[in-house]
Design an enzyme around this catalytic site. Structure first.
Site, PDB file in Angstrom:
ATOM      1  N   TYR A 166      83.497  14.347  28.782  1.00  0.00           N
ATOM      2  CA  TYR A 166      83.055  14.176  29.874  1.00  0.00           C
ATOM      3  C   TYR A 166      81.536  14.109  29.680  1.00  0.00           C
ATOM      4  O   TYR A 166      81.182  12.725  30.478  1.00  0.00           O
ATOM      5  CB  TYR A 166      83.477  14.959  30.718  1.00  0.00           C
ATOM      6  CG  TYR A 166      83.591  15.075  32.583  1.00  0.00           C
ATOM      7  CD1 TYR A 166      84.152  14.356  33.182  1.00  0.00           C
ATOM      8  CD2 TYR A 166      82.860  16.004  32.802  1.00  0.00           C
ATOM      9  CE1 TYR A 166      84.287  14.561  34.691  1.00  0.00           C
ATOM     10  CE2 TYR A 166      82.529  15.932  33.948  1.00  0.00           C
ATOM     11  CZ  TYR A 166      83.229  15.577  34.923  1.00  0.00           C
ATOM     12  OH  TYR A 166      82.778  15.366  36.151  1.00  0.00           O
ATOM     13  N   LYS A 223      79.682  10.839  32.336  1.00  0.00           N
ATOM     14  CA  LYS A 223      78.519  11.001  32.876  1.00  0.00           C
ATOM     15  C   LYS A 223      77.446  10.922  33.512  1.00  0.00           C
ATOM     16  O   LYS A 223      76.345  10.042  33.690  1.00  0.00           O
ATOM     17  CB  LYS A 223      78.756  12.577  33.423  1.00  0.00           C
ATOM     18  CG  LYS A 223      80.287  12.637  34.595  1.00  0.00           C
ATOM     19  CD  LYS A 223      80.356  10.744  35.770  1.00  0.00           C
ATOM     20  CE  LYS A 223      81.961  11.787  36.339  1.00  0.00           C
ATOM     21  NZ  LYS A 223      82.715  11.110  37.160  1.00  0.00           N
TER      22      LYS A 223
HETATM   23  N1  LIG Z   1      85.625  19.334  40.934  1.00  0.00           N
HETATM   24  C1  LIG Z   1      84.139  19.430  40.099  1.00  0.00           C
HETATM   25  O1  LIG Z   1      83.884  20.644  39.701  1.00  0.00           O
HETATM   26  C2  LIG Z   1      83.796  18.082  40.163  1.00  0.00           C
HETATM   27  C3  LIG Z   1      82.042  18.327  39.974  1.00  0.00           C
HETATM   28  C4  LIG Z   1      81.609  16.688  39.402  1.00  0.00           C
HETATM   29  C5  LIG Z   1      81.774  15.810  39.741  1.00  0.00           C
HETATM   30  N2  LIG Z   1      82.513  15.343  39.866  1.00  0.00           N
HETATM   31  C6  LIG Z   1      83.319  14.393  40.040  1.00  0.00           C
HETATM   32  O2  LIG Z   1      83.428  14.225  41.490  1.00  0.00           O
HETATM   33  C7  LIG Z   1      84.636  13.419  41.203  1.00  0.00           C
HETATM   34  C8  LIG Z   1      86.169  13.382  42.210  1.00  0.00           C
HETATM   35  O3  LIG Z   1      86.592  14.410  41.471  1.00  0.00           O
HETATM   36  P1  LIG Z   1      88.100  15.757  41.745  1.00  0.00           P
HETATM   37  O4  LIG Z   1      87.204  17.067  41.556  1.00  0.00           O
HETATM   38  O5  LIG Z   1      87.984  15.424  42.972  1.00  0.00           O
HETATM   39  O6  LIG Z   1      89.005  15.251  41.327  1.00  0.00           O
HETATM   40  P2  LIG Z   1      90.350  15.288  41.597  1.00  0.00           P
HETATM   41  O7  LIG Z   1      91.038  16.030  42.745  1.00  0.00           O
HETATM   42  O8  LIG Z   1      91.257  15.328  40.207  1.00  0.00           O
HETATM   43  O9  LIG Z   1      90.420  13.315  42.060  1.00  0.00           O
HETATM   44  C9  LIG Z   1      90.222  12.804  40.977  1.00  0.00           C
HETATM   45  C10 LIG Z   1      90.613  11.179  41.258  1.00  0.00           C
HETATM   46  O10 LIG Z   1      90.713  10.036  40.889  1.00  0.00           O
HETATM   47  C11 LIG Z   1      91.675   9.470  40.714  1.00  0.00           C
HETATM   48  N3  LIG Z   1      91.972   8.743  39.503  1.00  0.00           N
HETATM   49  C12 LIG Z   1      92.085   9.114  38.618  1.00  0.00           C
HETATM   50  N4  LIG Z   1      91.746   8.480  37.276  1.00  0.00           N
HETATM   51  C13 LIG Z   1      92.226   7.356  38.161  1.00  0.00           C
HETATM   52  C14 LIG Z   1      92.388   5.696  38.117  1.00  0.00           C
HETATM   53  N5  LIG Z   1      92.512   5.115  37.178  1.00  0.00           N
HETATM   54  N6  LIG Z   1      92.389   4.706  39.140  1.00  0.00           N
HETATM   55  C15 LIG Z   1      91.792   5.458  40.134  1.00  0.00           C
HETATM   56  N7  LIG Z   1      92.106   6.236  40.503  1.00  0.00           N
HETATM   57  C16 LIG Z   1      92.477   7.328  39.629  1.00  0.00           C
HETATM   58  C17 LIG Z   1      92.911  10.043  41.397  1.00  0.00           C
HETATM   59  O11 LIG Z   1      93.758  10.185  41.114  1.00  0.00           O
HETATM   60  P3  LIG Z   1      95.507  10.212  41.356  1.00  0.00           P
HETATM   61  O12 LIG Z   1      95.893  10.897  42.312  1.00  0.00           O
HETATM   62  O13 LIG Z   1      96.162   9.007  41.462  1.00  0.00           O
HETATM   63  O14 LIG Z   1      95.577  11.079  40.140  1.00  0.00           O
HETATM   64  C18 LIG Z   1      92.414  11.904  42.201  1.00  0.00           C
HETATM   65  O15 LIG Z   1      92.195  10.808  42.838  1.00  0.00           O
HETATM   66  C19 LIG Z   1      85.101  12.437  39.478  1.00  0.00           C
HETATM   67  O16 LIG Z   1      84.771  11.679  39.284  1.00  0.00           O
HETATM   68  C20 LIG Z   1      84.784  13.777  39.024  1.00  0.00           C
HETATM   69  O17 LIG Z   1      84.019  13.475  37.915  1.00  0.00           O
HETATM   70  C21 LIG Z   1      84.082  16.466  39.606  1.00  0.00           C
END
Ligand SMILES: NC(=O)c1ccc[n+]([C@@H]2O[C@H](COP(=O)([O-])OP(=O)(O)OC[C@H]3O[C@@H](n4cnc5c(N)ncnc54)[C@H](OP(=O)(O)O)[C@@H]3O)[C@@H](O)[C@H]2O)c1
Length: 226
Positions: free
Chosen positions: A153, A157
């Site tokens: 991961y 990033k």
């Molecule tokens: N949460 C944190 O603490 C955090 C911190 C820093 C950065 N981020 C970043 O923020 C972004 C959103 O994260 P989140 O926390 O909202 O995560 P999340 O709730 O797990 O949602 C992830 C999303 O990505 C989609 N996804 C995964 N694989 C995919 C694919 N092959 N094609 C299209 N969509 C796909 C999932 O769709 P499905 O529903 O179909 O699985 C879901 O809509 C990510 O890039 C993550 O790395 C998160």
């Protein structure tokens, strides 16, 4: 009003960003692997079926946007996966390939496919949802990250951040921003972190900012180090 495409819109910060933009009148293409799972949001929301790992799916989605609006003002590469948090000694090549396929190659696939539409938009903006874990500076110096070692991961990033730097250099007509939501309580973290609204703040800010400059890494409190 702005026309925005967001990947990974089915849940978490993608869904929240769709909700926040659509409810104040922006037009949103909400892209998800399973559009039937998109949350019901009032406003101009166009569901799109899009898997960032699949060329044909991305091409079909771009053709659909072309047919509906003919342009996009903002593309948000939000879809992301955490992959394994196993110790580096237990991580094999496929673990890294799986995470890079979504977080890095997926962002390139989507950007490449939608760039012609973006270039026809108003004040075109490209937003890459990254993470503080991708910051080489924070990984070495920040109290939170210094003593935690993971491979797929953070490396994905860091690569995404480099894509932001390179896109910013290559595309002077596009405002490019990498965004760090900070630790946010989504399925991704098992509900640990600040609220999804707080996590989506810098994403929404980057979507709506037309001033730039291009090539920044923005968190909730402003510019973060690469
Ligand atoms: N949460 C944190 O603490 C955090 C911190 C820093 C950065 N981020 C970043 O923020 C972004 C959103 O994260 P989140 O926390 O909202 O995560 P999340 O709730 O797990 O949602 C992830 C999303 O990505 C989609 N996804 C995964 N694989 C995919 C694919 N092959 N094609 C299209 N969509 C796909 C999932 O769709 P499905 O529903 O179909 O699985 C879901 O809509 C990510 O890039 C993550 O790395 C998160």
């Amino acid at each position: 009003m702005t026309t925005v495409l967001i990947t990974g819109a089915s849940r978490g910060m993608g869904a929240e960003t769709v909700r926040r933009l659509a409810t104040v009148g922006h037009t949103v293409f909400a892209a998800a692997r399973h559009p039937d799972r998109l949350p019901d949001v009032p406003g101009q929301v166009h569901p799109l079926r899009l898997d960032v790992t699949d060329d044909a799916s991305v091409a079909r989605a771009a053709a659909e946007v072309e047919a509906v609006t003919g342009s996009l003002d903002v593309v948000v590469n939000n879809a992301g996966v955490p992959g394994t948090w196993a110790g580096p000694q237990d991580v094999g090549p496929q673990d890294v390939v799986d995470v890079f396929a979504v977080n890095v190659v997926g962002a390139v696939r989507v950007t490449h496919a939608f760039l012609p539409l973006l270039r026809r938009g108003h004040d075109p903006r490209l937003v890459l949802v990254s993470s503080g874990m991708g910051s080489l500076t924070l990984q070495q110096g920040d109290d939170v990250y210094r003593d935690i070692a993971h491979l797929p991961y953070p490396a994905s990033k860091a690569a995404l951040n480099m894509l932001a730097v390179q896109y910013a250099k290559a595309l002077p007509d596009v405002l490019v921003t990498a965004v760090d939501p900070g630790l946010t309580a989504t399925e991704f973290t098992g509900g640990v972190g600040h609220s999804v609204r707080e996590g989506s703040d810098p994403i929404v800010a980057a979507v709506l900012d037309t001033d730039g400059p291009s090539g920044r890494f923005l968190g909730r409190d402003g510019v973060e180090p690469w």
